[in-house]
Scaffold this motif. Structure first.
Motif, PDB file in Angstrom:
ATOM      1  N   UNK A 215      53.214  30.847  30.050  1.00 19.71           N
ATOM      2  CA  UNK A 215      53.972  31.980  30.498  1.00 19.71           C
ATOM      3  C   UNK A 215      53.395  33.372  29.596  1.00 19.71           C
ATOM      4  N   UNK A 216      53.730  33.121  28.558  1.00 21.09           N
ATOM      5  CA  UNK A 216      53.381  34.110  27.309  1.00 21.09           C
ATOM      6  C   UNK A 216      52.127  34.415  27.312  1.00 21.09           C
ATOM      7  N   UNK A 217      51.143  33.337  27.322  1.00 19.25           N
ATOM      8  CA  UNK A 217      49.728  33.858  27.424  1.00 19.25           C
ATOM      9  C   UNK A 217      49.283  34.660  28.500  1.00 19.25           C
ATOM     10  N   UNK A 218      49.922  34.570  29.651  1.00 21.39           N
ATOM     11  CA  UNK A 218      49.471  35.408  30.761  1.00 21.39           C
ATOM     12  C   UNK A 218      50.049  36.664  30.687  1.00 21.39           C
ATOM     13  N   UNK A 219      51.301  37.030  30.191  1.00 19.20           N
ATOM     14  CA  UNK A 219      51.984  38.185  30.262  1.00 19.20           C
ATOM     15  C   UNK A 219      51.262  39.189  29.307  1.00 19.20           C
ATOM     16  N   UNK A 220      50.967  40.345  30.106  1.00 18.22           N
ATOM     17  CA  UNK A 220      50.156  41.267  29.151  1.00 18.22           C
ATOM     18  C   UNK A 220      48.548  41.210  28.954  1.00 18.22           C
ATOM     19  N   UNK A 221      48.282  39.995  29.769  1.00 17.29           N
ATOM     20  CA  UNK A 221      46.566  39.878  29.516  1.00 17.29           C
ATOM     21  C   UNK A 221      46.115  40.687  30.478  1.00 17.29           C
ATOM     22  N   UNK A 222      44.929  41.088  29.728  1.00 16.26           N
ATOM     23  CA  UNK A 222      43.818  42.064  30.689  1.00 16.26           C
ATOM     24  C   UNK A 222      42.576  41.261  30.504  1.00 16.26           C
ATOM     25  N   UNK A 223      42.019  41.048  31.608  1.00 16.64           N
ATOM     26  CA  UNK A 223      40.763  40.230  31.921  1.00 16.64           C
ATOM     27  C   UNK A 223      39.771  40.966  32.937  1.00 16.64           C
ATOM     28  N   UNK A 224      38.658  40.735  32.746  1.00 17.78           N
ATOM     29  CA  UNK A 224      37.493  41.042  33.733  1.00 17.78           C
ATOM     30  C   UNK A 224      37.225  40.145  34.631  1.00 17.78           C
ATOM     31  N   UNK A 225      37.289  40.391  35.851  1.00 11.10           N
ATOM     32  CA  UNK A 225      37.090  39.562  37.170  1.00 11.10           C
ATOM     33  C   UNK A 225      36.306  40.083  38.041  1.00 11.10           C
ATOM     34  N   UNK A 226      36.210  39.730  39.200  1.00  6.34           N
ATOM     35  CA  UNK A 226      35.246  40.032  40.314  1.00  6.34           C
ATOM     36  C   UNK A 226      35.356  41.491  40.723  1.00  6.34           C
ATOM     37  N   UNK A 227      36.736  41.932  40.744  1.00  2.00           N
ATOM     38  CA  UNK A 227      36.961  43.369  41.067  1.00  2.00           C
ATOM     39  C   UNK A 227      36.715  44.361  39.867  1.00  2.00           C
ATOM     40  N   UNK A 228      36.682  43.792  38.663  1.00  2.00           N
ATOM     41  CA  UNK A 228      36.820  44.575  37.337  1.00  2.00           C
ATOM     42  C   UNK A 228      37.951  44.201  36.447  1.00  2.00           C
ATOM     43  N   UNK A 229      38.537  45.266  35.808  1.00  5.47           N
ATOM     44  CA  UNK A 229      39.474  45.206  34.868  1.00  5.47           C
ATOM     45  C   UNK A 229      40.840  44.948  35.566  1.00  5.47           C
ATOM     46  N   UNK A 230      41.486  43.750  35.093  1.00  7.43           N
ATOM     47  CA  UNK A 230      42.657  43.401  35.685  1.00  7.43           C
ATOM     48  C   UNK A 230      43.805  43.219  34.648  1.00  7.43           C
ATOM     49  N   UNK A 231      45.039  43.532  34.772  1.00  6.21           N
ATOM     50  CA  UNK A 231      45.930  43.360  33.829  1.00  6.21           C
ATOM     51  C   UNK A 231      47.245  42.765  34.457  1.00  6.21           C
ATOM     52  N   UNK A 232      47.839  41.634  33.852  1.00 13.48           N
ATOM     53  CA  UNK A 232      49.128  40.993  34.363  1.00 13.48           C
ATOM     54  C   UNK A 232      50.110  41.752  33.603  1.00 13.48           C
ATOM     55  N   UNK A 233      51.096  42.625  34.241  1.00 11.63           N
ATOM     56  CA  UNK A 233      51.780  43.439  33.691  1.00 11.63           C
ATOM     57  C   UNK A 233      53.160  42.516  33.087  1.00 11.63           C
ATOM     58  N   UNK A 234      53.154  42.613  31.872  1.00 11.78           N
ATOM     59  CA  UNK A 234      54.314  41.735  31.251  1.00 11.78           C
ATOM     60  C   UNK A 234      55.809  41.712  31.910  1.00 11.78           C
ATOM     61  N   UNK A 235      56.084  42.928  32.249  1.00 13.33           N
ATOM     62  CA  UNK A 235      57.612  42.941  32.636  1.00 13.33           C
ATOM     63  C   UNK A 235      58.017  42.341  33.800  1.00 13.33           C
TER      64      UNK A 235
END
Length: 400
Positions: free
Chosen positions: A338-358
């Motif tokens: 859970x902590x690893x995914x929270x706030x994680x920004x990564x590049x995918x098919x659509x482009x830059x994606x961010x999982x908002x931590x809150x």
């Protein structure tokens, strides 16, 4: 039809992934978590629609997941020395079946559940994840209620709010503008009307609606009501077999030429239903083939059968990237996942994606699109791309 996919409605930075894999080679987090050298497979359960009304969406999801897993693991299907062992279960779009499947998988030691093609399914599986403290990554299900549902629940697709914000972008500043929602009676129409009133009305537009019975087959009276309202934007939310007749009537009655008409661009197989009206409509889009030119999109095209990326392939791709990230950083420890995914920004098919931590909203690009051609020969082109920040939903307080 708009957000038709919302009702039921893979991604990793190449450099970040390379760094993560390099770290794996010299001592991975999962080795630490499991005591070192443990090559036991990582069990991942995919509960999604293999059959039922959303089977076509589910097919795209699983194709995207497989392509994303190949991309995120560099073709090995492993994180470190641990194989990602995937169990696929059909929920047929039935929440009861999905809950039963999730509980069965959890009972067998599965700590990561993904899938959920339908919103009703996702909303029933999310509490199960929290109760059992397992990671849940929902797929195409677009209900806004999933964001902030609990700290164990994430999503790999977009949510309804992001669709409606994209629709709002077609009229610039909504203040003082007149918007009409044309939708069928029932829960689907209610949800879309409420979303438009909240998002576009909340930004200063005057929002009204024209509603048609789900059984309606003659649409001229409704077209007349729409023209009389003289809206700056007509937002169409439609689903079902009457869509071709509805679009034909709006076109014949001059509605499409009298105002900006916006609806959601569904999967490619649905495009012929627009008929001659297709090139006259403005579309909000989650994704279509060619909307982006990222490394992940190229990898997806190379692996997805037929080489054409459709609406929900990116959701499956992103889910696989999120699974790999969670295992790389958390091993078998769900709290670390859970902590690893929270706030994680990564590049995918659509482009830059961010999982908002809150609240675990997935911030991502959205698109304005137009169709050209006709019938089965329609092609889509992006008119404008909106960033994840531009389409970000309001922050939701985490509920559990």
């Amino acid at each position: 039809m708009t957000i038709r996919h919302t009702r039921r409605v893979f991604l990793s930075a190449a450099t970040a992934m390379a760094a993560a894999l390099a770290a794996t080679a010299c001592g991975s987090p999962q080795d630490t978590a499991s005591g070192g050298g443990d090559a036991a497979p990582v069990k991942v359960g995919l509960v999604y629609s293999q059959s039922g009304p959303l089977a076509s969406y589910g097919k795209q999801y699983i194709e995207g997941f497989k392509a994303g897993l190949d991309y995120a693991t560099k073709g090995t299907g492993k994180v470190g020395d641990r194989k990602i062992e995937v169990a696929e279960v059909d929920d047929a779009g039935d929440p009861a079946k999905a809950v039963s499947a999730a509980k069965d998988l959890i009972g067998k030691g599965t700590k990561i559940i993904a899938g959920s093609t339908a919103s009703g399914v996702a909303l029933q599986v999310a509490p199960i994840a929290a109760q059992n403290k397992v990671l849940f990554i929902s797929g195409p299900a677009a209900t806004d209620a999933l964001t902030g549902a609990n700290r164990y629940t994430f999503r790999s697709g977009r949510q309804s709010y992001q669709d409606v914000v994209t629709a709002k972008s077609f009229i610039g500043d909504p203040a003082g503008k007149k918007v009409v929602v044309f939708a069928q009676d029932g829960a689907f129409g209610d949800a879309n009307e409420a979303a438009v009133k909240a998002v576009i009305g909340g930004a200063g537009a005057s929002v009204s609606s024209v509603r048609a019975p789900a059984s309606a087959t003659e649409f001229t009276p409704f077209a007349s009501q729409i023209k009389a309202a003289k809206p700056d934007l007509l937002f169409v939310a439609w689903a079902g077999t009457t869509a071709p007749a509805m679009w034909q009537t709006l076109d014949q009655q001059g509605v499409l030429s009298s105002t900006t008409v916006v609806t959601g661009l569904d999967i490619r197989a649905s495009w012929p239903t627009f008929g001659a009206a297709g090139s006259k409509i403005s579309f909000l889009s989650h994704y279509f083939d060619g909307a982006s030119d990222t490394e992940a999109s190229k990898a997806a095209k190379a692996k997805i059968p037929g080489g054409t990326i459709d609406l929900f392939h990116p959701d499956g791709f992103a889910a696989a990237q999120m699974v790999v990230r969670a295992v790389q950083e958390g091993g078998d420890d769900v709290e670390k996942m859970v902590k690893a995914l929270e706030g994680w920004t990564f590049d995918g098919v659509k482009g830059s994606m961010t999982i908002r931590a809150g609240d675990h909203a997935l911030l991502q690009p959205m698109y304005q699109a137009k169709l050209s051609g006709s019938g089965t020969a329609f092609t889509a082109a992006a008119q404008k791309s909106l960033t994840g920040d531009e389409t970000a939903p309001p922050v939701t307080q985490m509920k559990g």
